[in-house]
Design an enzyme around this catalytic site. Structure first.
Site, short mmCIF file in Angstrom:
data_model
loop_
_atom_site.label_atom_id
_atom_site.label_comp_id
_atom_site.label_asym_id
_atom_site.label_seq_id
_atom_site.Cartn_x
_atom_site.Cartn_y
_atom_site.Cartn_z
NE ARG A 347 55.02 77.59 49.71
CZ ARG A 347 55.98 77.40 50.59
NH1 ARG A 347 56.45 78.43 51.30
NH2 ARG A 347 56.45 76.20 50.83
CE LYS A 382 66.39 102.66 53.13
NZ LYS A 382 67.84 102.74 53.41
CE LYS A 414 65.93 110.86 54.08
NZ LYS A 414 65.91 109.42 53.72
CD GLU A 444 69.08 113.17 55.21
OE1 GLU A 444 68.63 112.02 55.07
OE2 GLU A 444 69.39 113.93 54.26
CG ASP A 465 71.87 110.44 56.07
OD1 ASP A 465 71.54 109.27 56.33
OD2 ASP A 465 72.03 110.88 54.93
#
Length: 528
Positions: A347, A382, A414, A444, A465
């Protein structure tokens, strides 16, 4: 300067002197002539007596490393093996003993051969003669390129390097490359022209890699950064037309080791009570891993390591390497060993192999959509918690390019950072004050004004963005190669081909790793 100082120390000291000579008068002159007949003949022809003393000049190692491989010499190109000083895996640079190259070839060459014996014969390669034709007069084009590149690297990436010199060298390589493509008789698939392009590509990678490394380490000496960086040592990993990645191999390996241990602990715990109750200890078996659908395989080495955790004498025979496409029903690997070990590892192996192969498969679909555009596909942060390094390995296997690994290896400013700093310019300046020129800076931008400000304050990459395609195209034109461009936000496979037509350098897609479908792979076990 000590007699046993490293080569790089000697080379730098010699380069600082106007005239350094090597005295051989203490050696028997007849032995010198017998041992070095060609060198003796060459020196004599130039009025030098090798038995007395000869002028010496430092030799430069432009790079230490090579093609990225695993411990069996496998590259990311199926059936292409690399060993010795051409490979990144090995002992090149550990010390500069002449026997190192021989040791590498013997050890890793043997491992490569052993690995091929465990595989089904590869499909024969198409004849390169059908792809590359040869025009004899173009040999002069190649010879000219070779001489120019040699001079550029010697002058700008030699023993002692500087930012100014490396940048100047890169510009000259670009000029030489442009001139080659405009040369009368130039054809991309002509043998000598292709060889010239290869030399230029390698030279560009050497110069850009040296420019990226703002420190001195071993054979790489920067006069403007004379000390070693006190941070974690890293490898520079480069791909043509891609962002330069910094791989802190030891820390990455440690995280992968921890992940494997945790995955085994959460599944096997104190032991497989069902298997241990029913399967005799001495039973042996062979497991066959089979692809239940077409896709791209990734995670073979990790699977091997999981099996080895339960049975150190396991025999793992991969039929597919990472990054290789498989069809439905194709055998991926066969594993022979303890029946208990195979059942207990099953597994954990499938969870890792199926996820990594699913990511590689999805990445390959996106990459195919970008073929011919010049735009590269990037991954993001992510990823599944704890599995980032495996997720990014899978993206690379599928043909994508790894973006920053975490918050520690690249600056990404950002909107929330900009709010705190007060403006893009202030944010960039504050980062530079805090970190110097150690890290690449990405900013950004949500509109054209922000894109222009980011470029003017020296951002290396501008992230466009959540812009529509028309605005992206205007931003690319505005930036005009003063910085690289990346687009992010709602990038679907249906959209990326049109986005690539705007001329952006990179498209980042979080969906590659945050919501990917596992590739269906089965494992059937038969007792021996």
């Amino acid at each position: 300067m000590a007699e046993l100082a490293p080569r790089d120390v000697f080379a730098r000291e010699i380069s600082k002197q106007k005239n350094v000579r090597l005295s051989l008068e203490h050696l028997d002159s007849i032995r010198i002539k017998d041992r070095f007949p060609n060198i003796y003949k060459y020196c004599t022809a130039h009025g030098l007596d090798l038995t007395k003393s000869v002028p010496v000049a430092p030799a430069a190692h432009y790079m230490i490393g090579g093609v990225l491989t695993d411990l069996n010499g496998r590259s990311d190109i199926p059936s292409l093996y690399v060993c010795g000083e051409m490979a990144s895996t090995g002992i090149m640079g550990a010390n500069r003993l002449a026997s190192n190259s021989l040791a590498e070839c013997l050890v890793f060459g043997y491992r490569a051969i052993e690995d091929t014996l465990n595989k089904e014969p590869a499909k024969p390669l198409r004849s390169l003669a059908k792809k590359f034709h040869r025009i004899p007069k173009n040999e002069q084009i190649y010879n000219t390129i070779q001489a120019e590149v040699s001079a550029i690297l010697s002058n700008h990436a030699g023993i002692i390097r500087t930012q100014e010199g490396l940048r100047s060298g890169l510009e000259k390589i670009r000029e030489t490359s442009n001139r080659l493509s405009e040369t009368d008789g130039y054809q991309p698939n002509e043998l000598y022209c292709s060889m010239g392009n290869n030399i230029l590509t390698v030279a560009h990678l050497i110069l850009s890699g040296a420019l990226e490394r703002n420190e001195s380490r071993g054979a790489h000496y920067r006069n403007d950064f004379p000390c070693e960086c006190t941070e974690t040592p890293y490898h520079t990993i480069q791909q043509k037309n891609s962002i330069i990645n910094k791989a802190t191999d030891m820390s990455a390996q440690n995280l992968i080791d921890k992940l494997i241990e945790l995955a085994i602990e959460e599944d096997a715990g104190k032991g497989d009570i069902t298997t241990n109750s029913l399967v005799p200890l001495n039973y042996m078996a062979t497991a066959t891993l089979t692809a239940k659908e077409a896709g791209v395989i990734c995670g073979m080495e990790i699977a091997h390591r999981v099996f080895e955790h339960f049975d150190s004498e396991i025999v793992f025979k991969p039929y597919i390497t990472d990054g290789h496409k498989v069809e439905k029903g194709e055998v991926v690997a066969k594993v022979t060993g303890s029946y208990r070990a195979l059942l207990t590892a099953e597994r954990t192996v499938l969870n890792i192999l199926q996820r990594m192969s699913g990511i590689a498969t999805e990445t390959a679909k996106y990459v195919k959509e970008l073929e011919g555009s010049g735009t590269k596909l990037l991954d993001t942060r992510k990823t599944a918690p704890g599995m980032r390094h495996l997720d990014k390995m899978a993206v690379a296997a599928g043909g994508g390019t790894n973006h920053r690994t975490g918050l520690y290896d690249m600056v990404l400013i950002k909107d929330n950072h900009i709010k705190v700093a007060g403006s893009i310019t202030k944010a960039v300046n504050q980062v530079r004050e805090a970190t110097g020129n150690t890290y690449k800076i990405e900013v950004e931008a949500t509109n054209l004004n922000e894109a222009e400000e980011a470029v003017k304050c020296g951002a290396h990459i501008v992230m466009l963005d959540n812009m529509d395609n028309d605005t992206m195209a205007k931003a690319v034109k505005l930036i005009a190669k003063r910085a690289q461009t990346e687009v992010s936000g709602n990038m679907t496979i249906e959209r990326i081909k049109a986005v690539a037509k705007t001329g952006v350098d990179f498209i980042s897609v979080g969906a590659l790793t945050h919501s990917v479908k596992a590739l269906d792979i089965s494992m059937n076990i038969e007792e021996r």
